[in-house]
Scaffold this motif. Structure first.
Motif, PDB file in Angstrom:
ATOM      1  N   ASN A   1       0.832  -1.212   0.000  1.00  0.00           N
ATOM      2  CA  ASN A   1       0.000   0.000   0.000  1.00  0.00           C
ATOM      3  C   ASN A   1       0.862   1.256   0.000  1.00  0.00           C
ATOM      4  O   ASN A   1       0.534   2.252  -0.667  1.00  0.00           O
ATOM      5  CB  ASN A   1      -0.929   0.008   1.214  1.00  0.00           C
ATOM      6  CG  ASN A   1      -1.999  -1.052   1.134  1.00  0.00           C
ATOM      7  OD1 ASN A   1      -2.314  -1.552   0.043  1.00  0.00           O
ATOM      8  ND2 ASN A   1      -2.576  -1.411   2.271  1.00  0.00           N
ATOM      9  N   PHE A   2       1.957   1.214   0.723  1.00  0.00           N
ATOM     10  CA  PHE A   2       2.850   2.383   0.745  1.00  0.00           C
ATOM     11  C   PHE A   2       3.503   2.590  -0.622  1.00  0.00           C
ATOM     12  O   PHE A   2       3.603   3.721  -1.112  1.00  0.00           O
ATOM     13  CB  PHE A   2       3.921   2.200   1.815  1.00  0.00           C
ATOM     14  CG  PHE A   2       4.996   3.260   1.772  1.00  0.00           C
ATOM     15  CD1 PHE A   2       4.736   4.552   2.194  1.00  0.00           C
ATOM     16  CD2 PHE A   2       6.266   2.962   1.294  1.00  0.00           C
ATOM     17  CE1 PHE A   2       5.722   5.535   2.144  1.00  0.00           C
ATOM     18  CE2 PHE A   2       7.252   3.937   1.242  1.00  0.00           C
ATOM     19  CZ  PHE A   2       6.973   5.221   1.675  1.00  0.00           C
ATOM     20  N   ALA A   3       3.952   1.500  -1.242  1.00  0.00           N
ATOM     21  CA  ALA A   3       4.591   1.609  -2.559  1.00  0.00           C
ATOM     22  C   ALA A   3       3.634   2.152  -3.610  1.00  0.00           C
ATOM     23  O   ALA A   3       4.062   2.803  -4.573  1.00  0.00           O
ATOM     24  CB  ALA A   3       5.131   0.253  -2.993  1.00  0.00           C
ATOM     25  N   ALA A   4       2.332   1.913  -3.409  1.00  0.00           N
ATOM     26  CA  ALA A   4       1.334   2.390  -4.360  1.00  0.00           C
ATOM     27  C   ALA A   4       0.734   3.736  -3.964  1.00  0.00           C
ATOM     28  O   ALA A   4      -0.236   4.179  -4.593  1.00  0.00           O
ATOM     29  CB  ALA A   4       0.210   1.355  -4.488  1.00  0.00           C
TER      30      ALA A   4
ATOM     31  N   SER B   1       6.555   8.430  -5.946  1.00  0.00           N
ATOM     32  CA  SER B   1       7.750   8.461  -6.790  1.00  0.00           C
ATOM     33  C   SER B   1       8.102   9.890  -7.196  1.00  0.00           C
ATOM     34  O   SER B   1       9.284  10.277  -7.213  1.00  0.00           O
ATOM     35  CB  SER B   1       7.544   7.598  -8.029  1.00  0.00           C
ATOM     36  OG  SER B   1       6.410   8.038  -8.757  1.00  0.00           O
ATOM     37  N   GLN B   2       7.083  10.709  -7.496  1.00  0.00           N
ATOM     38  CA  GLN B   2       7.355  12.090  -7.898  1.00  0.00           C
ATOM     39  C   GLN B   2       7.897  12.896  -6.716  1.00  0.00           C
ATOM     40  O   GLN B   2       8.821  13.705  -6.877  1.00  0.00           O
ATOM     41  CB  GLN B   2       6.072  12.734  -8.426  1.00  0.00           C
ATOM     42  CG  GLN B   2       6.300  14.072  -9.114  1.00  0.00           C
ATOM     43  CD  GLN B   2       5.034  14.594  -9.770  1.00  0.00           C
ATOM     44  OE1 GLN B   2       4.014  13.898  -9.812  1.00  0.00           O
ATOM     45  NE2 GLN B   2       5.092  15.810 -10.279  1.00  0.00           N
TER      46      GLN B   2
ATOM     47  N   THR C   1       1.258   4.291   9.087  1.00  0.00           N
ATOM     48  CA  THR C   1       2.209   3.377   8.436  1.00  0.00           C
ATOM     49  C   THR C   1       2.959   4.076   7.306  1.00  0.00           C
ATOM     50  O   THR C   1       4.174   3.897   7.145  1.00  0.00           O
ATOM     51  CB  THR C   1       1.459   2.160   7.878  1.00  0.00           C
ATOM     52  OG1 THR C   1       0.722   1.541   8.933  1.00  0.00           O
ATOM     53  CG2 THR C   1       2.430   1.168   7.286  1.00  0.00           C
ATOM     54  N   HIS C   2       2.230   4.868   6.512  1.00  0.00           N
ATOM     55  CA  HIS C   2       2.877   5.619   5.442  1.00  0.00           C
ATOM     56  C   HIS C   2       3.930   6.578   6.014  1.00  0.00           C
ATOM     57  O   HIS C   2       5.008   6.740   5.422  1.00  0.00           O
ATOM     58  CB  HIS C   2       1.838   6.402   4.647  1.00  0.00           C
ATOM     59  CG  HIS C   2       1.020   5.558   3.721  1.00  0.00           C
ATOM     60  ND1 HIS C   2       1.071   4.191   3.741  1.00  0.00           N
ATOM     61  CD2 HIS C   2       0.135   5.890   2.735  1.00  0.00           C
ATOM     62  CE1 HIS C   2       0.258   3.706   2.814  1.00  0.00           C
ATOM     63  NE2 HIS C   2      -0.327   4.715   2.187  1.00  0.00           N
TER      64      HIS C   2
END
Length: 548
Positions: free
Chosen positions: A45-48, A53-54, A243-244
């Motif tokens: 979920n964090f990776a998404a 990324s930006q 969590t994020h």
């Protein structure tokens, strides 16, 4: 070890434990506990997460390029003043980043004072597109603020490093071989300086990658830089937000480690580039001579431009705080009024009082800790990175870790935690400002005093401390300014219960009221300025009495 160092050792150990070991230890324990409870779903979920990324790319570009440009601009400025301390460093260093950013936006934004002045002169100047001047919120604006504000700090570090090098001897030998002074500076002196600037550059990189209050004010919105996104997650109550924030802090630490690794390669790469240019048959002295001439031109323009810009920023803040209607493209307000000052005085006075109650004792604690560490380090040779550890770890993960620790031990937010956090971050700045003059001090004076029957401690207080009065007092001013400018520890450890001029300025910036923002930014600028003027007046009075 000298008697003075033995006397100061317990105080130095307490300083290191309270301002270095405890902060880092709490973070390591808190992150280990929180990371051990993560699941694979939370990682996915964090990776998404939208814009992750930006935001990471923004932070990478900002923290890689802004310190690098600031470093070479500082080297160009220092080329003509390597052996003398620039007297203008203290006023520029004491100006908080937030007030500097607000003033810069008020001058160079599309509707800023500079655009209004050009419109008033030409009579036909329209609001430029975002690319023509600095937009109010963008990555170039954030880059410009960090670039301009870090140059004075790096110039101070370069001056301190030059005191350890025979710069004039290098130049004399180079000129005897037919090379110009600027060629010798870039070819011989700069490689040695870059090696000594590794730690200061690391501190600038860490600040650039982890700063939050400046991106909240002038940075891009959606998405912001990575530190801005992590702070937003930490303040959010959504199920995945905590969590994020945790994983974002870990990503921020990883990004910082990569950038610090690249920073270690800066000086070897510079030397390699010099050798490659020479071996390819290019006239390195000619190239460096042109670079040096450009650097000297920048150096000659830098001081008057910075002084003029600072005065213009201060004037713009005063005018905006007192303007009764100031619509584009008017050059000056319709009229000036103190109505806002009267209306806000009842609100800002308690805030100013709280700021002073934290900043004054914080600066004293930071300065005393720096002095005792320097005295003990003079004989025990502690590694400098240990004392500067609070500058070499991103601020946001540190504060997030402290927040997790406070929650785990059921500690309620309190002004005491805010004060301790301010001391942690003010201490390394006080150390950096005082370290150069302290380490160059001729200790034969102490031996002379002891031969006259004075104790080592009395010699330290009656001989050494008065002779180092100027750097010590300016170190206090910088520590005071750092405390005034602290946003993250005040906001997160105080949980909104501790309000300072900095937290209030960031809060009112979201409302879009330029008049109110300029009022609070002006107060953030005024407090360090008053401290600086008081110290300068005291030093002038002492000098006048000594000369009389």
């Amino acid at each position: 070890m000298t008697s003075t160092a033995r006397l100061f050792t317990p105080a130095a150990v307490i300083s290191v434990l309270g301002l270095i070991a405890l902060p880092v230890g709490l973070v390591l324990v808190a992150f280990a506990q929180e990371l051990s409870q993560l699941t694979a779903t939370q990682l996915r979920n964090f990776a998404a997460a939208p814009g992750l990324s930006q935001a990471t790319l923004y932070s990478l570009l900002l923290a890689a390029l802004a310190p690098l440009f600031a470093c070479y601009l500082a080297l160009a400025v220092s080329a003509g003043a390597a052996q003398r301390t620039p007297v203008w460093l203290s006023p520029l260093l004491s100006m908080p980043h937030l007030a500097f950013a607000v003033g810069l936006v008020f001058l160079f934004s599309p509707g800023g004072w500079l655009v209004r002045a050009i419109h008033g002169v030409s009579g036909a100047f329209a609001i430029p597109p975002d690319g023509a001047f600095l937009p109010e919120r963008s990555l170039p604006t954030l880059f410009t603020v960090l670039l301009l504000k870090e140059v004075p700090f790096l110039v101070l570090m370069i001056h301190s490093a030059c005191s350890q090098l025979p710069v004039e001897r290098y130049r004399q030998v180079g000129q005897s071989l037919g090379y110009s002074r600027t060629t010798v500076w870039w070819q011989v002196v700069v490689p040695e300086l870059l090696r000594r600037l590794t730690l200061p550059m690391a501190a600038v990189i860490v600040y650039s990658v982890s700063v939050v209050d400046i991106p909240l004010l002038v940075g891009p919105n959606v998405p912001g830089v990575l530190a801005q996104e992590v702070f937003s997650w930490q303040q959010d109550f959504a199920p995945d937000a905590a969590t994020h924030a945790l994983l974002g802090s870990v990503l921020l630490l990883s990004l910082t480690l990569c950038l610090l690794g690249l920073n270690r390669l800066h000086q070897p790469f510079y030397r390699w580039a010099l050798v490659r240019v020479w071996r390819r048959g290019l006239t390195a002295p000619g190239i460096l001579r042109q670079l040096g001439r450009g650097g000297m031109g920048v150096a000659r323009l830098w001081l008057p431009l910075m002084v003029a810009m600072t005065l213009a920023m201060l004037t713009a803040l005063v005018l905006w705080s007192m303007a009764s209607g100031w619509f584009y493209p008017q050059w000056l307000p319709d009229s000036l009024s103190v109505a806002l000052w009267r209306r806000e005085w009842g609100y800002i006075w308690p805030i100013v009082w709280t700021t002073l109650l934290i900043a004054i004792p914080c600066a004293c604690v930071a300065l005393v800790a720096a002095l005792v560490c320097l005295e003990v380090q003079n004989k025990q040779r502690w590694p400098q990175w240990l004392v500067l550890l609070a500058l070499l770890v991103p601020q946001l993960p540190l504060v997030v870790g402290w927040q997790y620790s406070a929650s785990a031990y059921h500690l309620t937010p309190h002004v005491g935690w805010v004060f301790w956090a301010h001391c942690v971050f003010a201490f390394p700045y006080a150390y950096l400002v005082v370290a150069g003059d302290y380490q160059r001090y001729d200790r034969h004076w102490l031996l002379v005093g002891q031969s006259l029957g004075y104790s080592p401690l009395k010699c330290w207080f009656t001989l050494m401390l008065p002779m180092l009065r100027r750097p010590v007092l300016y170190g206090w001013v910088i520590a005071f300014s750092v405390s005034v400018a602290q946003y993250l520890p005040t906001q997160m450890l105080g949980a909104g219960r501790v309000v300072t001029v900095t937290t209030e300025a960031v809060s009112v910036s979201s409302g879009g009221d330029r008049q109110l923002l300029s009022f609070y930014a002006l107060w953030q600028f005024i407090l360090p300025l008053i401290a600086l003027l008081l110290v300068a007046a005291y030093l002038a009075l002492v000098s006048r009495r000594r000369n009389a």
